[in-house]
Structures are given as structure tokens and as C-alpha cells.
Design a protein around this motif. Structure first.
Motif, short mmCIF file in Angstrom:
data_model
loop_
_atom_site.label_atom_id
_atom_site.label_comp_id
_atom_site.label_asym_id
_atom_site.label_seq_id
_atom_site.Cartn_x
_atom_site.Cartn_y
_atom_site.Cartn_z
N GLU A 1 0.84 -1.21 0.00
CA GLU A 1 0.00 0.00 0.00
C GLU A 1 0.87 1.26 0.00
N THR B 1 2.21 1.74 -3.39
CA THR B 1 1.14 2.14 -4.31
C THR B 1 0.86 3.63 -4.19
N ARG C 1 1.38 6.38 -7.20
CA ARG C 1 0.25 7.23 -7.65
C ARG C 1 0.61 8.71 -7.60
N SER D 1 -0.31 -5.85 -5.67
CA SER D 1 -1.74 -5.91 -5.42
C SER D 1 -2.46 -5.37 -6.65
N ALA E 1 -4.29 -2.78 -6.82
CA ALA E 1 -4.12 -1.32 -6.83
C ALA E 1 -2.72 -0.94 -7.32
N ASP F 1 -2.55 -1.38 -11.10
CA ASP F 1 -3.15 -0.26 -11.83
C ASP F 1 -2.20 0.94 -11.87
N ALA F 2 -1.57 1.26 -10.74
CA ALA F 2 -0.62 2.37 -10.70
C ALA F 2 0.60 2.08 -11.58
N THR G 1 -6.52 -8.67 -11.42
CA THR G 1 -7.10 -7.39 -11.01
C THR G 1 -8.61 -7.33 -11.16
N ARG H 1 -10.12 -6.58 -13.69
CA ARG H 1 -10.48 -5.56 -14.66
C ARG H 1 -10.92 -6.20 -15.96
#
Length: 622
Positions: free
Chosen positions: A194, A197, A201, A225, A227, A230-231, A254, A256
């Protein structure tokens, strides 16, 4: 909110479980295994009564259980019994796929069905710990690794999650990038993934996609992870490195299923050796797409470059109204020329990434370079390198080619006045919101000029240019040339690395009287910067604060946090809080109170050089 929570979380009480001794050892062997079986008693072999047979193959030894066999030489074995079903139930075969379904499955789907899908993309010996994540160690200029280790997770999370826009300050951007890229330990009670991440971001929000990509590459893909994936994908797209995202796309689930992810999956499948499947998936996506067909066509081209037989795909930009980051990344990955009109109308966020895109020509990168330099992404040296390439390019035309020619004149002109005229032309050619990028471009050329009263009329601009690149010692040579109360004088009063002299009431009064900026914003920035650096007396702070209508002592939740971070001497947290307070579209959004607290906190934690440059930049750009 209590002030102590910034210094570190509450101590955790350690407890150990009590182990109770058993009355007697427990035998874990099944019945019959605790005593050895008795050895069989040897029996004498009966002597044959008939004549010995002719020599032949020896008979197989008989099992002791054959003693009761009714026929001589017969081997009798019990039939094997099937094992008892696990859990007492029969095996359920209802969920097994049919033969047709197996034939239709991809390699990845078969691997997942059989439990063969890899979870790591590097060998065990090369896997890395997440105890500290980052690319800039303390010896390389990074901030101390343990800076945030004992800070409350909720605070760090809120600061990083709130950093969602570019900075108004070039030097603030440089400082925050350094903090986010530092090799840092994770705060207590926060998951390391986290923490990584949130930092990636924030780097993406600053337009620092190349740095964000380097940070995610410092983490094993098996630890990603959804998240972080995605980043990471955003960082790879921002740096036009589509194929670099494939390990994360293929290994991380993910959930997605948007069009961009389907295109990414198709490209990555093609590079994994499944070109046919990839093209089939992309063709089906193309048939369902109406508005973004060019994106799928570009994805087909990228996927086709992985196979032996490349499928011809024609890219037509007619009718394309905007250049999106995904579209831009695909075109750059292919080397597909982007129409100049689309690139010229692109948003500033996209142009920041274009300045670092090697697929573009130096002429195409020139306009984006002004924005990137003003933002803090490109250094002055990098700008000079870019325009040197433009100057060396045969047949180069346009504004960028003229600027490159004038930049050369600024370095090698026959006399100082000629070089100054070239610098002045470069400043005037920028125009618009990002003209400060041209000031950054001329920093080293300005530093090469001799200190001369004949150049005094342009001393303010020359000082601003040198300070844009951190050349404070070179700028201080002009202290005897700039007029008292001028903008150049104000910048030098803030940037002086040996600034022990206090600014007097008369000097401040002269600057405020001559300030014609909107709402006397430069005077507000000067007072805030001097107060933050401790270079003006309290009496003058009170007098001119009332005169300019500002209250530097007013408190907000953010000011209390950054002041507390400075009290506990935490440079990383101060830098991140300063970045949180410097978000915005322009210096008109920066208040004097924010600048005062930022400069003061930075100075107190040992980042005085950054504090001086931010304060001087505020006066130059306000």
C-alpha cells in the motif's frame, strides 16, 4: 488532535503465549506400529527326493505368505484395495471441463486449471525484500530510510493520497520527487504494498512516469496488489513502455475487464507466444468498438509485431479529435507518427510526458520541454541538450530551430551584449503559461555573462534564470548591480546562502512601494519567505503583515502538521506535507501563509537550500 502522534505511533505491548506441559507423551503412531513385528522363524528347506533337474532359470523367491499355497510354485497375492475417499465422499467430477472446453482453453487458462500458472517471474535467489522500497538511497541524495517508519500510518496515507495534482513550484516538485523516490521503510501498521502504491500514484500525478516506473520495477511482481498493478500500468503507459507492463498484466488478477485492459491483455498474450489468440481477441474487441477503433487498431499493430507473420493494419488519424495517454503510448511504442496538430492541442499533463518520450523527434519534444522544465521534470542541462540536438539536425525549421540558434548565440556570442540579446529573445519566445521554461533554459548562459553595469536593466531576469537552476553563488555576484527594492534584490535576499544579515524596514518599504504585481502578491511572497528563513525581525513581520493584509501566525490543520513534523526533525514528512500544500495550477493559488510554513519547516529540518530556492521562485513567478 494530539501533537504527539506525529512523532510516532504508540508502543506495542509484546506478549507471549504460555505453553502447558502434558502429563505424559502422546503416541502419534497408529495401533500396531509401537511394537516391532516378530521376525519369521526360518524353516528348513525340504530335500528333493527325485533327481536334480537340468540347469535352467532360477525360480523366483516365494513370499512367506505362500506357505499355505495348495499348488507348488503358485504365487498368490491379495488384490489391492482402493483407497478410502477423502472426507468420506466420492470424487465430484461435475466441475471438470469437457473435451471441447479444454480444446478452447488458452495456455494461461490451462495452466490455471492445472495449478501450473506461475506466481513469480524471477528465480527465488533474486527475489527482493519489501522492507525498504525506492530507488534513491541516502548516500545518493535520498532522504533517511527510517524517516516514516514510526509515523502514524493514517497520517502518511492521508498525505500521499491527497497528492493528486502537479505543484505550482518547480523546486517544490523536485523536492517531492526526491522524497517519493527515496528508499524508505514502511510506516508501522501499514502494508508495504500500500505504501508503494500511494507513492507511485503521487509520482504519476506529478507527471513523473519514468520515476514511477523505476519504483515499481524495484518490487517483485508477485508482491503486486491490484491497486499497485493499476498504478504500475499507468506508469508504463505514461513512459510509452507498453510491453514492460506485461508481467503485471499476466500474473496479477485485477478483475479488470475494461477495453484498455483487454487491449493490454491481447498485446501481452501475443508477446507470450499466443499471437493467434491475441489477434482473435483484438478482432472481437474491434467489432464491438465504435468510438475508439484507432486504439484497437494500434493495439493490433503492437501485438502483430510479436508474431512471425505481421498482419497489415492501416492507421488513419482523420477524425481523431483528441490525443489520449493510451493512444499516445501505443503510437510511440510503434513509432507511428503523431500528427502535429494533435500533439499541439494535447493537454499539459500529456505534454509533460512527451518531453521525455524518445520516440518523438527533438522538434516535437521542444514545446513539451517548456512545460516539463517549468514543472520541474526537466533540468536546465537537459533542456540545453535537447536544443543542441535540434541545432545539429539538418533542415530543422520552426520556432524551436530559431530558439536553438539563439541559444548557441547566447553561449558563443562575440560580446556580452550580443549574448544578452540572444537570451532576451529566448525569453520572449516562450509566451503563455509556461514561459518560465525558457528562463530555466537560459540558466547556464546567464551564469556565463560578466557582472557589468551595462547589463543592469536585465539583472532581474538573469538572477531569476540562474536561481531556476540552483546557481545561487553565480547569482550572488550580481548583488552589487541590482537596484535596491527591485525584484532581483528580493530574490537575492532570499537566495543568499550566507544570508546572516537581516532585511531592514527601509528595504522592505522600498520593495512594497514599487510592487505593481496583482494584489502585491510579490510583496506577500517576499515577506513570507524572509519570515520563514528568519531574515526579518518580528516587528517588521507584524507591521508589513498588517499592511499587506496577511496573518502568517494563523493556524490550520495542515500548518499544525507541518510544524509538528519540523519539531521532530523529520525531513521526509516535511517534504511530503510541503508538496501537499503546493498543489495548484499557478502561483496565484499559493498563499503567503502556506509559503511561510513551508519555508520555515524546510529550513528547520536541514533543507534550507530547497527552502531558499522555493522562496526565491515565489517572488520571481508570483
Amino acid at each position: 488532535m494530539k501533537s504527539a502522534w506525529l512523532a510516532g505511533g504508540a508502543a506495542l505491548a509484546l506478549s507471549s503465549a504460555m505453553v502447558l506441559a502434558q502429563d505424559a507423551p502422546v503416541d502419534l503412531l497408529p495401533p500396531g506400529f509401537d511394537e516391532p513385528a516378530p521376525a519369521p522363524t526360518p524353516t528348513p528347506t525340504p530335500r528333493a527326493t527325485q533327481a536334480p533337474a537340468a540347469p535352467g532359470p532360477a525360480a523366483a523367491p516365494r513370499d512367506p505368505g505362500e506357505a499355505g499355497a495348495s499348488q507348488s510354485g503358485e504365487v498368490v497375492q491379495p488384490l489391492p484395495t482402493p483407497p478410502a475417499p477423502v472426507g468420506g465422499t466420492d470424487l465430484d467430477l461435475a466441475d471438470l471441463p469437457t473435451l471441447e472446453e479444454l480444446e478452447a482453453m488458452s495456455t494461461d487458462e490451462l495452466d490455471e486449471l492445472l495449478g501450473l500458472k506461475p506466481k513469480f517471474d524471477i528465480p527465488p535467489a533474486a527475489r527482493r525484500s519489501m522492507e525498504q522500497v525506492g530507488i534513491l538511497g541516502q548516500r545518493e541524495g535520498g532522504l533517511p530510510a527510517a524517516s516514516l517508519a514510526r509515523q502514524p500510518a493514517a497520517l502518511v496515507r492521508a498525505v500521499l493520497a491527497g497528492t493528486t495534482r502537479p505543484m505550482v513550484s518547480r523546486w517544490g516538485h523536485i523536492l517531492l520527487r526526491r522524497a517519493l523516490a527515496s528508499r524508505l521503510a514502511t510506516p508501522e501498521e501499514m502494508d508495504p504494498v500500500e505504501f508503494a502504491t500511494l507513492r507511485v500514484r503521487a509520482l504519476n500525478a506529478l507527471g513523473e512516469h519514468v520515476v514511477a516506473r523505476a519504483v515499481v520495477q524495484d518490487i517483485d511482481t508477485a508482491n503486486y496488489s491490484p491497486a499497485l498493478t493499476d498504478a504500475a500500468v499507468e506508469a508504463y503507459i505514461g513512459s510509452a513502455d507498453i510491453i514492460g507492463a506485461c508481467p503485471a498484466v499476466r500474473l496479477v488478477d485485477t478483475r479488470r475487464d475494461d477495453a484498455e485492459w483487454q487491449m493490454l491483455a491481447g498485446i501481452c498474450n501475443a508477446y507470450a507466444g499466443e499471437a493467434t489468440r491475441a489477434q482473435n481477441d483484438l478482432r472481437r474487441l474491434l467489432s464491438r468498438t465504435e468510438d475508439d477503433r484507432i486504439d484497437v487498431l494500434l493495439a493490433q499493430r503492437v501485438a502483430g509485431s510479436a508474431g512471425r507473420g505481421r498482419r497489415a493494419v492501416t492507421i488513419e488519424w482523420d477524425g481523431i479529435a483528441a490525443l489520449t495517454p493510451w493512444r499516445f503510448a501505443l503510437a510511440n511504442a510503434l513509432g507511428e507518427p503523431v500528427p502535429d496538430e494533435l500533439l499541439g492541442d494535447a493537454e499539459p499533463d500529456l505534454l509533460r510526458t512527451a518531453a521525455l518520450t524518445p520516440a518523438l523527434t527533438p522538434l516535437q519534444r521542444a514545446r513539451a520541454a517548456d512545460i516539463a522544465a517549468a514543472s520541474g521534470i526537466l533540468s536546465s542541462a537537459a533542456m540545453v541538450d535537447l536544443y543542441s540536438q535540434i541545432f545539429a539536425e539538418e533542415g530543422a525549421e520552426g520556432d524551436a530551430a530559431v530558439t536553438a540558434s539563439r541559444l548557441r548565440e547566447a553561449y558563443v556570442g562575440t560580446d556580452p551584449l550580443q549574448r544578452l540579446a540572444a537570451i532576451r529573445d529566448i525569453w520572449g519566445g516562450g509566451g503563455g503559461e509556461f514561459s518560465y521554461g525558457r528562463v530555466v533554459l537560459t540558466a547556464y548562459a546567464a551564469a556565463r555573462l560578466p557582472v557589468d553595469d551595462a547589463l543592469a536593466d536585465d539583472a532581474d531576469g538573469l538572477v531569476a534564470a540562474m536561481l531556476a537552476a540552483g546557481l545561487d553563488r553565480d547569482a550572488m555576484r550580481w548583488a552589487g548591480v541590482v537596484d535596491d527594492g527591485s525584484v532581483g534584490w528580493a530574490m537575492l535576499a532570499l537566495a543568499d546562502p550566507d544570508g546572516s544579515a537581516m532585511v531592514s524596514d527601509g528595504e522592505l518599504d522600498g520593495f512594497v512601494d514599487e510592487d505593481d504585481s496583482p494584489r502585491q502578491h510579490k510583496s506577500r511572497m517576499l515577506l513570507a519567505g524572509l519570515a520563514g528563513l528568519g531574515r526579518v525581525a518580528d516587528a517588521e513581520i507584524a507591521e508589513y503583515g498588517e499592511r499587506l493584509g496577511i496573518d502568517l501566525a494563523a493556524q490550520t490543520r495542515w500548518t499544525r502538521m507541518i510544524e509538528r513534523a519540523a519539531e521532530v526533525d523529520n525531513p521526509a514528512l516535511v517534504a511530503m506535507l510541503a508538496g501537499l500544500g503546493m498543489q495548484g495550477s499557478g502561483w496565484d493559488r499559493m498563499t503567503a501563509r502556506h509559503l511561510f510554513h513551508i519555508v520555515s519547516a524546510l529550513r528547520r529540518v536541514g533543507l534550507e537550500a530547497e527552502a531558499r530556492m522555493i522562496a526565491a521562485e515565489a517572488v520571481a513567478r508570483a
